[in-house]
Design a protein around this motif. Sequence first.
Motif, short mmCIF file in Angstrom:
data_model
loop_
_atom_site.label_atom_id
_atom_site.label_comp_id
_atom_site.label_asym_id
_atom_site.label_seq_id
_atom_site.Cartn_x
_atom_site.Cartn_y
_atom_site.Cartn_z
N TYR A 46 -4.77 -5.08 6.27
CA TYR A 46 -3.90 -4.34 5.34
C TYR A 46 -4.65 -3.26 4.56
O TYR A 46 -4.06 -2.26 4.16
N ALA A 47 -5.93 -3.50 4.29
CA ALA A 47 -6.65 -2.66 3.32
C ALA A 47 -6.70 -1.18 3.70
O ALA A 47 -6.49 -0.32 2.82
N PRO A 48 -6.97 -0.80 4.97
CA PRO A 48 -7.05 0.64 5.27
C PRO A 48 -5.78 1.39 4.91
O PRO A 48 -5.84 2.49 4.35
N GLU A 49 -4.62 0.80 5.19
CA GLU A 49 -3.35 1.46 4.87
C GLU A 49 -3.20 1.64 3.36
O GLU A 49 -2.73 2.68 2.89
N LEU A 50 -3.60 0.65 2.59
CA LEU A 50 -3.48 0.75 1.13
C LEU A 50 -4.45 1.81 0.57
O LEU A 50 -4.09 2.56 -0.34
N HIS A 51 -5.64 1.88 1.15
CA HIS A 51 -6.58 2.91 0.70
C HIS A 51 -6.04 4.31 1.05
O HIS A 51 -6.20 5.25 0.28
N ALA A 52 -5.39 4.43 2.19
CA ALA A 52 -4.81 5.72 2.57
C ALA A 52 -3.72 6.14 1.58
O ALA A 52 -3.42 7.32 1.43
N ARG A 53 -3.15 5.16 0.89
CA ARG A 53 -2.10 5.44 -0.09
C ARG A 53 -2.62 5.47 -1.52
O ARG A 53 -1.84 5.35 -2.46
N GLY A 54 -3.94 5.57 -1.68
CA GLY A 54 -4.48 5.82 -3.02
C GLY A 54 -5.28 4.69 -3.64
O GLY A 54 -5.95 4.89 -4.65
N LEU A 55 -5.18 3.50 -3.06
CA LEU A 55 -5.95 2.38 -3.62
C LEU A 55 -7.42 2.77 -3.68
O LEU A 55 -7.98 3.30 -2.72
N ARG A 56 -8.06 2.52 -4.85
CA ARG A 56 -9.45 2.96 -5.00
C ARG A 56 -10.44 1.85 -4.65
O ARG A 56 -11.51 2.11 -4.12
N ALA A 57 -10.08 0.62 -4.99
CA ALA A 57 -11.06 -0.45 -4.77
C ALA A 57 -10.37 -1.79 -4.63
O ALA A 57 -9.24 -1.99 -5.10
N SER A 58 -11.07 -2.70 -3.98
CA SER A 58 -10.63 -4.09 -3.96
C SER A 58 -11.80 -4.95 -4.41
O SER A 58 -12.95 -4.53 -4.37
N ILE A 59 -11.45 -6.15 -4.86
CA ILE A 59 -12.46 -7.13 -5.28
C ILE A 59 -12.18 -8.42 -4.54
O ILE A 59 -11.05 -8.91 -4.55
N GLY A 60 -13.21 -8.97 -3.90
CA GLY A 60 -13.04 -10.24 -3.20
C GLY A 60 -14.39 -10.87 -2.99
O GLY A 60 -15.29 -10.73 -3.82
N LYS A 61 -14.52 -11.59 -1.88
CA LYS A 61 -15.83 -12.12 -1.52
C LYS A 61 -15.99 -12.09 -0.02
O LYS A 61 -15.01 -12.20 0.72
N GLY A 62 -17.22 -11.89 0.41
CA GLY A 62 -17.53 -11.95 1.83
C GLY A 62 -17.42 -10.61 2.54
O GLY A 62 -16.83 -9.65 2.03
#
Lengths: 285, 191
Positions: free
Chosen positions: B98-114
């Motif tokens: 999911y993450a690439p699509e959200l970044h393409a829509r402006g998401l700047r960062a995510s926080i998780g582990k691994g």
Amino acid sequence: MGHRMREVDVAEITEAVAEMSRQSNTNLPGDVFAALADARARETSPIASEVLDQLLLNAERAEATGLPLCQDTGVAVVFVDLGQDAHLVGGGLQEAVDAGVRRGYEEGYLRKSVVRDPLDRSTNTGDNTPAVVHLRLVPGDRVTVHFAPKGGGSENMSALWMLTPSQGRQGVVEAIAAQISAAGGMPCPPLVLGIGLGGTFELSALLAKRALLRPLGEPSPLSEVAELEREVLEAVNATGVGPMGLGGNTTALAVHIERHPCHIASLPLALNVQCHAARHMTRVL
Amino acid sequence: MEQMRTTVTEREIKKLTLPLDEKTACSLRAGDVVHLTGPMYTARDAAHARLMELINRGEELPIELQDQVIYYCGPTPAPPGRPIGAAGPTTSYRMDDYAPELHARGLRASIGKGNRSGHVRQALRRHHGVYFVAVGGAGALLSDRILSAEVVAYPELGPEAIRRLEVKDFPVIVAYDCLGGTAFVGEKPLA
């Protein structure tokens, strides 16, 4: 005259499980805290030191606030060692354990992380039941209940191999080290590794889980198994994966191996990966 | 213990305010220790699946993504008197699709582990994003840094609902930066 049986009301089991659900999720066992502090003292990487500092502080904050150590308060894994001279009365064992989990997870504000249908994620059971119960008959008239909530992140990195006998000791060490290296930061290192060596397909997995109940770092009473534990620990820490996969000396805090005879054609090897929140408690009834 | 804890404050920590603008995100490098202050959103497996359904149908999302930070977290229930329960990160790779699509829509960062997939790392480089790790299993410590929590979407998902958090000095480490750098052992910078 028949043999005298000691009666144990399953309500006592419910009570013990409820209490251990709450306590084990909030209080890091002293053996685990000590192992983290020792690892911190030995650690040379700055980022690894930062991570270990946070883990030590987290244990203190959990105890002070009553919050769980980790938001993944696990699936409830319960080992019951039932003395063969004890007679459970007042209801079924699984129901009694589940009643304890239901109460402990509700009253302790713990997360309910169990879905009824593995292929349908909308079927959360709502009370973290059913517990996974492993029953073993043992001599005596006592009932020993071990409670070990198991998080998903580390469980997902566990593995089982049916090695060929010719792969031998080296094959065992290499398989474990490669698995931990590939898992990287995902299972939340520093880890405790439970290993089942020998037995059959299913017994090796059970031995691996049971190995996690041993007090942290207590070596196997069998000297050659203890030697293998040291060798695996060295190999795993030599991967350099480090705390949270960010590098360092501390990838595993301990390796516990339970060995069992096996078929001449087989070399079963099971690895149960446990994160640093190595929660385990025991009550004897 | 006292001696150990002082080493955290001695080390250089970058203090950042959220939302996270592009320029600040681009100034971060893999291995930086960062404290975040401001708003962020929680979302994990089920919430991501729902966001993706909306995107696929061309519908509006329940949260603004531009310059925002998504925290992969499913907390324990809030006990009385606290905004949230234990709130550490969950394993991130399950959100990799999911993450690439959200970044393409402006998401700047995510926080998780691994660790994460190459697709995610390339998306971070392309869209100038960052992937932080928080310390897995530090649920009580991280909860202390969350000042408020409010469910803003999908309350029926329980711990997997989307929450808007206000955090203060929330400790994270830069795992992947916008240049393709990595803090993980065994990974190379993107070519």
